[in-house]
Structure formats: C-alpha cells, structure tokens
Design an enzyme around this catalytic site. Structure first.
Site, mmCIF file in Angstrom:
data_model
loop_
_atom_site.group_PDB
_atom_site.id
_atom_site.type_symbol
_atom_site.label_atom_id
_atom_site.label_comp_id
_atom_site.label_asym_id
_atom_site.label_seq_id
_atom_site.Cartn_x
_atom_site.Cartn_y
_atom_site.Cartn_z
ATOM 1 C CB THR A 116 14.571 1.652 28.270
ATOM 2 O OG1 THR A 116 13.505 2.507 28.398
ATOM 3 C CG2 THR A 116 13.949 0.723 29.520
ATOM 4 C CB THR A 118 11.390 -0.049 23.577
ATOM 5 O OG1 THR A 118 10.641 0.738 24.354
ATOM 6 C CG2 THR A 118 11.859 -1.428 23.564
ATOM 7 C CG ASP A 119 9.022 5.261 23.489
ATOM 8 O OD1 ASP A 119 8.347 3.902 24.134
ATOM 9 O OD2 ASP A 119 8.938 5.991 23.964
ATOM 10 C CB SER A 133 13.389 5.424 21.002
ATOM 11 O OG SER A 133 12.728 4.725 21.127
#
Length: 330
Positions: free
Chosen positions: A16, A95-96, A62
C-alpha cells in the site's frame, strides 16, 4: 552537504505504501503501483536526514509475498549490512504479511545494524495518507544509534515494534500494528526516536539460522485453523500434500476436538512435527498432558510466525524437544 550525511539503504517490495488510487476519497486502490523513485520524490525532507540508496526488490501486494522474494530480500539486505558505508537498512513492505517477513529477517540476518520494516494503511493518493510520515520515521529510527542490536524493527503509526512481537490487528485502521503481549519498544514522533524496552529473545547475530546455509524451498509447513465441529479433513489434506510440519491455530489455549486430537497424535507418531498455537490474538500456549512430548507449543507466537520458525527449525532438526527449545528461545 549530502556527501557528509550517513547512508541508508532503502529496499522496496511494494504494498500500500507504493499504492495508488483513482480518488482521494475512495478506499479502493492498487498496491505496488509506485516505484522507489516516486516514493522518494514525495518525501524531499529525507534528503536532509541521509543519503538514500534505493533499490526495487519487488513491487507486489504483500498477499503475494513468498519465499523467493524473502530470500532475494534477505540476501540483498545482508550484502548491504556487510557494507561499512551503510548505516542501516529500511524496507518498505505491504502490511498484510509484513509481520511474517519481519520475523523471517529477524531470524536469518546477521548484523547489529538497524533493519526497519515500514508500510502504510492508506495509499499515496488517499486523504490523510500515512506512508510518507511512516517512511520518514523509519529512516529516522534506522539512523538512531540506539536502534543497533535490537533485531529487526517495524515502524508504523509513530510506534517502534520488535519483529517478533508485532502483529496486524485491524483491517483498515492506521493504528493496526500492535504488540499485544509486550507493547511497543519505543516511539518515534516526526523523526524523534525514544526507546523504553529491549527485545530479549534471540535474533540476528544470536540466531543459529544462517542465510548462507538455507535453500528454497524451505520445508513445507501448513497452518490449519480450527473451529467448533472441526473434523480432521483439512489436516489430512495437509499430510497428503507432504507437509513436514503443521501449525494448529487451535481454539483458546491451542485446543482441538477429540477427533482432531487423535489425528494429530497419529501424525506425530509418523514423524510430522506439530505446533499448537491459537486463533486468539494474545497470550501464551501452556503445555500440558495434551502434549505428552507429541506436540510443540508455540509460546506466544501467533500461527503465522510459528510457521516461519518451524520452517527454519526443520532445516536443522526433526527432534521435537530441540524444536521446543527453539520456540522458547526465539
């Protein structure tokens, strides 16, 4: 003046923080749209902090992170850390799966220099985008001499976290990253860094997992998420696909149904290494009669981090007692 500044290596992987959307007021966007040059152009104040040596490792969301990128990222990070001209390494990441990549790097990199992972919850075109300040803070943390010998760090939303402890807790909030079991180890406010705690578990220079000795693919380890009325069907499918280890995201204190437990015991007797973790976000898994030397408890590692450690542990040994020691040390 720039030539007198310290040098920070910036490795970009996408996410992101490199995303872009059609509208500032809509939540939809595409990850990994902006290259590292565009990221740096948006934060000219970075040039007053350090000389930024930027490289693009990948440009993916990610959710698509995999071992191939992990090894490419780790090898390049290690090369840069071994370079006396580099003061630290900052890695931009979606961030995942950021917590998994951070923990993997925490276990395989060998350096006392700062390594900082950073991401964003709002893309660059969004109202109140958080990526620019997060990245500015991450570079500031990497430049701080007190960041040395703390293992891999994660900087998000003005907080500094240990890679082992940090987890993503909310799907959309900018304050999504927490360390529910231990708390943040420090804070960073517009570049001003403060530390309050020191990571105590083994990492980086104390780790027995040498990047030079690891090969892809790592041993296959699956995660099985449990629920009320759970049958061992998915667990059996994992065994049929030749998993060397399985992490069980059990209910409560890593518990499973009686039928599932029987299947786990049989698999353990056949040599499959099974780790009990929990679908609960915090707390440790306590050992008991259920284990009886057949299973390993994950301590307070969540299932996804337990999987990373088990994959690396299986490159060393299949001995359950030794692997249990690793879960208590790392």
């Amino acid at each position: 003046m720039a030539q007198n500044l310290p040098t920070i290596a910036l490795l970009a992987t996408g996410g992101t923080i490199a995303g872009s959307g059609a509208s500032a007021s809509l939540g939809s966007y595409k990850s990994g749209e902006l290259g590292i040059k565009e990221l740096l152009k948006a934060i000219p104040s970075l040039n007053r902090l350090a000389r930024i040596q930027g490289e693009q490792i990948s440009n993916i969301g990610s959710q698509d992170m995999n071992e191939e990128v992990w090894f490419k990222l780790a090898k390049r990070a290690q090369e840069l850390l071994d370079d006396s001209r580099i003061q630290g390494v900052v890695i931009t990441h979606g961030t995942d799966t950021l917590e998994e990549s951070a923990y993997f790097l925490n276990l395989v990199l060998r350096s006392t220099k700062p390594v900082v992972l950073v991401g964003a919850m709002r893309n660059a075109a969004s109202l109140s985008a958080d990526g620019a300040l997060n990245l500015y803070n991450a570079v500031s943390v990497a430049l701080n001499e007190k960041s040395a010998n703390k293992g891999v760090l994660v900087v998000m939303d003005d907080n500094i976290f240990s890679a082992r402890e940090v987890i993503k807790t909310h799907t959309t909030h900018t304050s999504t990253f927490k360390a529910l079991n231990s708390g943040a180890i420090g804070s960073v406010y517009y570049g001003k860094t403060r530390y309050y705690m020191q990571p105590l578990r083994k990492h980086t220079t104390e780790s027995e997992f040498s990047l030079s000795q690891l090969k892809t693919p790592l041993p296959k380890v699956d995660i099985i998420y449990t629920h009320a009325g759970m049958t061992p069907d998915l667990f059996q499918a994992s065994l049929n696909s030749h998993a060397k280890g399985v992490v069980i995201a059990g209910v409560g204190n890593g518990n499973v149904s009686a039928g599932f437990l029987k299947a786990m015991q049989e698999a353990s007797q056949m040599g499959v290494v099974i780790v009990r973790s929990s679908r609960v976000n915090s707390g440790e898994i306590t050992s008991g009669e259920i284990d009886d030397k057949a299973f390993i408890t994950s301590d307070n590692l969540n299932p996804q981090k337990a999987r990373v450690l088990l994959q690396l542990a299986l490159t060393k040994t299949n001995n359950k007692e030794k692997i249990q020691e690793m879960f208590e040390e790392y």
